[in-house]
Motif scaffolding. Structure first.
Motif, mmCIF file in Angstrom:
data_model
loop_
_atom_site.group_PDB
_atom_site.id
_atom_site.type_symbol
_atom_site.label_atom_id
_atom_site.label_comp_id
_atom_site.label_asym_id
_atom_site.label_seq_id
_atom_site.Cartn_x
_atom_site.Cartn_y
_atom_site.Cartn_z
ATOM 1 N N LEU A 261 2.367 -0.410 10.378
ATOM 2 C CA LEU A 261 1.509 0.110 11.392
ATOM 3 C C LEU A 261 2.437 1.195 11.437
ATOM 4 O O LEU A 261 3.779 1.445 11.815
ATOM 5 N N GLN A 262 2.113 2.670 11.195
ATOM 6 C CA GLN A 262 2.460 4.296 11.699
ATOM 7 C C GLN A 262 2.540 3.568 13.343
ATOM 8 O O GLN A 262 1.505 3.356 13.774
ATOM 9 N N CYS A 263 3.845 4.296 13.571
ATOM 10 C CA CYS A 263 3.679 3.751 15.439
ATOM 11 C C CYS A 263 2.419 5.061 15.827
ATOM 12 O O CYS A 263 2.800 6.311 15.623
ATOM 13 N N PHE A 264 2.061 4.316 16.991
ATOM 14 C CA PHE A 264 0.577 4.663 17.372
ATOM 15 C C PHE A 264 1.023 5.537 18.532
ATOM 16 O O PHE A 264 0.376 6.348 18.783
ATOM 17 N N LYS A 265 2.730 4.850 18.922
ATOM 18 C CA LYS A 265 2.949 5.832 20.062
ATOM 19 C C LYS A 265 3.618 7.424 19.692
ATOM 20 O O LYS A 265 2.909 8.641 20.261
ATOM 21 N N CYS A 266 4.209 7.938 19.011
ATOM 22 C CA CYS A 266 4.486 9.308 18.270
ATOM 23 C C CYS A 266 4.278 9.355 17.116
ATOM 24 O O CYS A 266 4.123 10.691 16.655
ATOM 25 N N GLY A 267 2.793 8.722 16.785
ATOM 26 C CA GLY A 267 2.395 9.439 15.429
ATOM 27 C C GLY A 267 2.614 9.601 14.229
ATOM 28 O O GLY A 267 2.729 10.296 13.480
ATOM 29 N N GLY A 268 4.987 8.385 14.334
ATOM 30 C CA GLY A 268 4.654 8.577 12.748
ATOM 31 C C GLY A 268 6.411 9.378 12.620
ATOM 32 O O GLY A 268 6.871 9.433 12.019
ATOM 33 N N LYS A 269 6.179 10.448 14.255
ATOM 34 C CA LYS A 269 7.398 10.748 13.860
ATOM 35 C C LYS A 269 8.541 10.614 14.232
ATOM 36 O O LYS A 269 10.099 10.744 14.261
ATOM 37 N N GLY A 270 8.673 9.423 15.158
ATOM 38 C CA GLY A 270 10.156 8.374 15.429
ATOM 39 C C GLY A 270 9.923 8.529 17.026
ATOM 40 O O GLY A 270 9.749 9.401 17.457
ATOM 41 N N CYS A 271 10.159 7.476 18.000
ATOM 42 C CA CYS A 271 10.227 7.400 18.838
ATOM 43 C C CYS A 271 10.732 6.175 19.354
ATOM 44 O O CYS A 271 11.073 5.096 18.641
ATOM 45 N N PRO A 272 11.365 5.967 20.895
ATOM 46 C CA PRO A 272 12.438 4.725 21.409
ATOM 47 C C PRO A 272 11.818 3.187 20.464
ATOM 48 O O PRO A 272 11.955 1.970 21.019
ATOM 49 N N LEU A 273 9.995 3.471 20.931
ATOM 50 C CA LEU A 273 9.171 2.733 20.513
ATOM 51 C C LEU A 273 9.907 1.561 18.880
ATOM 52 O O LEU A 273 9.419 0.417 18.392
ATOM 53 N N CYS A 274 9.793 2.473 17.848
ATOM 54 C CA CYS A 274 8.952 1.842 16.625
ATOM 55 C C CYS A 274 10.612 2.659 16.302
ATOM 56 O O CYS A 274 11.606 2.952 15.484
ATOM 57 N N LYS A 275 12.183 2.650 17.128
ATOM 58 C CA LYS A 275 13.227 2.826 17.039
ATOM 59 C C LYS A 275 13.689 4.163 15.633
ATOM 60 O O LYS A 275 14.669 3.556 15.032
ATOM 61 N N GLY A 276 13.007 4.617 16.107
ATOM 62 C CA GLY A 276 13.129 5.860 15.271
ATOM 63 C C GLY A 276 12.486 6.283 13.559
ATOM 64 O O GLY A 276 12.235 7.119 12.541
ATOM 65 N N GLU A 277 12.208 5.117 13.649
ATOM 66 C CA GLU A 277 11.113 4.551 12.370
ATOM 67 C C GLU A 277 10.302 5.400 11.382
ATOM 68 O O GLU A 277 9.829 5.380 10.568
ATOM 69 N N GLY A 278 9.247 5.598 13.115
ATOM 70 C CA GLY A 278 8.071 6.251 12.782
ATOM 71 C C GLY A 278 6.588 4.645 12.263
ATOM 72 O O GLY A 278 5.606 5.126 12.125
ATOM 73 N N TRP A 279 7.406 3.950 11.752
ATOM 74 C CA TRP A 279 6.407 2.752 11.213
ATOM 75 C C TRP A 279 7.485 1.182 12.321
ATOM 76 O O TRP A 279 8.223 1.509 12.448
ATOM 77 N N ILE A 280 6.098 0.162 12.569
ATOM 78 C CA ILE A 280 6.399 -0.478 12.874
ATOM 79 C C ILE A 280 5.912 -2.044 12.550
ATOM 80 O O ILE A 280 4.709 -1.331 11.571
ATOM 81 N N GLU A 281 6.838 -2.398 11.731
ATOM 82 C CA GLU A 281 6.789 -3.880 10.961
ATOM 83 C C GLU A 281 5.711 -5.021 11.187
ATOM 84 O O GLU A 281 6.088 -5.200 12.631
ATOM 85 N N MET A 282 4.461 -5.197 10.350
ATOM 86 C CA MET A 282 3.735 -6.286 11.463
ATOM 87 C C MET A 282 3.439 -7.267 11.116
ATOM 88 O O MET A 282 2.748 -8.847 11.357
ATOM 89 N N LEU A 283 3.902 -7.295 9.472
ATOM 90 C CA LEU A 283 3.054 -8.886 9.078
ATOM 91 C C LEU A 283 3.744 -9.369 7.257
ATOM 92 O O LEU A 283 4.446 -7.895 7.209
ATOM 93 N N GLY A 284 4.099 -10.148 6.633
ATOM 94 C CA GLY A 284 4.491 -10.432 5.531
ATOM 95 C C GLY A 284 3.266 -10.451 4.402
ATOM 96 O O GLY A 284 2.428 -11.319 5.444
#
Ligand code: DAH
Length: 340
Positions: A261-284
């Protein structure tokens, strides 16, 4: 005897008249009118009187009895209302005081998220099914093409009870149980607890929750999987969410994908919540492997399907900006009360 009766009456009326409490009054009633009371004793001795005297004395004794009875009753109600008045004077009731607040429980964030998830999938025609947490290895691994020697079966990743019974490490076992029991079309989700021997930290717990999904029907494609998961994510997080399907490997799906899921906090730019990735793994997820269908007596020439497994803790943490998974298990009132 007449005198005796007169005396009793006078004496009784006086003592009853002076009486100041209910208990004392009752003692007096017993003293005069009770089975062994003074008046009763006289009535009992009536037998000794002559035939002429008896009715006269009898009448008199009854009159005395009646007047004592009614006097006692009168006195009793007097005393009771005096008592009540006293109480009313002493006790005060302020009806304008605010009521006492009852501490009401709240739904746990995991349950809030789970209820929403059920609602979303029910809306798309899915049935919610349940499966056992103590499970056979054949449903957790073998029939899902995770053969002996596969790292997922490793004792270090699994709580075994016997060689072929374990605490399920994934809800995917319910896929097998469902396909063995029901024939397509199938559309189910199955939420529940899963177990892995992970040390507790901010993102791990030996017990956590997953929600499995499975759809089997004619002509099901990867497009259906994408559409379904996109719809799900939009319902859960709003229309602006962006999903990313990343190739992955699971033994029981081919092709397989992890969905971020694109990080809703930084809008994909990368932040501590998504560990700088811009994306957060949600499911398999993936397209169910034809061999899995065959294992469950479903013809892969006729049917196909997709499956997915969602981590509920992750969904709740993303949803409510919770940065430590332990908060979900500690049941600290200060934390839970925020979900009121
Ligand atoms: N069982 C996987 C896990 O625990 C999640 C998963 C992946 C479930 C792909 C599926 C699937 O149904 O198709 O990580």
């Amino acid at each position: 005897m007449k005198e005796q009766l007169q005396n009793i009456k006078e004496q009784a009326l006086k003592t009853i008249g002076d009486c100041v409490d209910v208990k004392q009054l009752d003692d007096l009633r017993v003293k005069y009118l009770g089975k062994k009371g003074e008046l009763t004793a006289i009535l009992k001795s009536m037998g000794k009187l002559s035939a002429e005297e008896r009715p006269v004395m009898g009448q008199l004794a009854n009159d005395v009895r009646q007047s004592l009875e009614s006097f006692i009753a009168q006195k009793q109600s007097q005393l009771k209302s005096a008592l009540m008045e006293q109480r009313l004077k002493k006790e005060t009731l302020d009806v304008t005081m605010p009521g006492k607040q009852q501490a009401m429980g709240v739904r746990h964030p995991l349950n809030i998220v789970l209820d929403e998830l059920k609602e979303i999938f029910r809306g798309m025609g899915y049935t919610v099914v349940d499966g056992p947490e103590v499970e056979e290895t054949k449903y957790v691994f073998d029939m899902l093409l995770t053969e002996d020697g596969h790292p997922a079966r490793d004792e270090q990743d699994t709580f075994y009870i016997t060689d072929d019974i374990l605490l399920r490490t994934q809800t995917s076992s319910v896929q097998i149980r469902t396909m063995l029991k029901n024939k397509p079309p199938i559309a189910i989700i199955s939420p529940g607890r899963v177990y892995r021997p992970d040390a507790v930290d901010g993102t791990h717990s030996p017990i956590f929750h997953q929600c499995e999904g499975l759809v089997i029907d004619k002509n099901i494609t990867f497009g259906d999987l994408k559409g379904t998961l996109e719809t799900f994510a939009k319902r859960l997080y709003g229309d602006d969410v962006k999903l990313r399907f990343r190739p992955h490997h699971f033994p029981y799906t081919e092709p397989s994908a992890e969905v971020d899921l694109q990080c809703f906090k930084c809008g994909g730019k990368g932040c501590p919540l998504c560990k700088g990735e811009g994306w957060i793994e949600m499911l398999g997820s993936g397209i169910v492997h034809p061999q899995v269908l065959i294992n469950c007596d479903i013809d892969p020439e006729e049917y196909s399907g997709f499956a997915f497994g969602i981590g509920l803790e992750r969904i709740a943490m993303m949803r409510y900006n919770i940065d430590d998974m332990r908060l979900l298990y500690e049941n600290d009132q200060r934390f839970l009360a925020q979900f009121r």
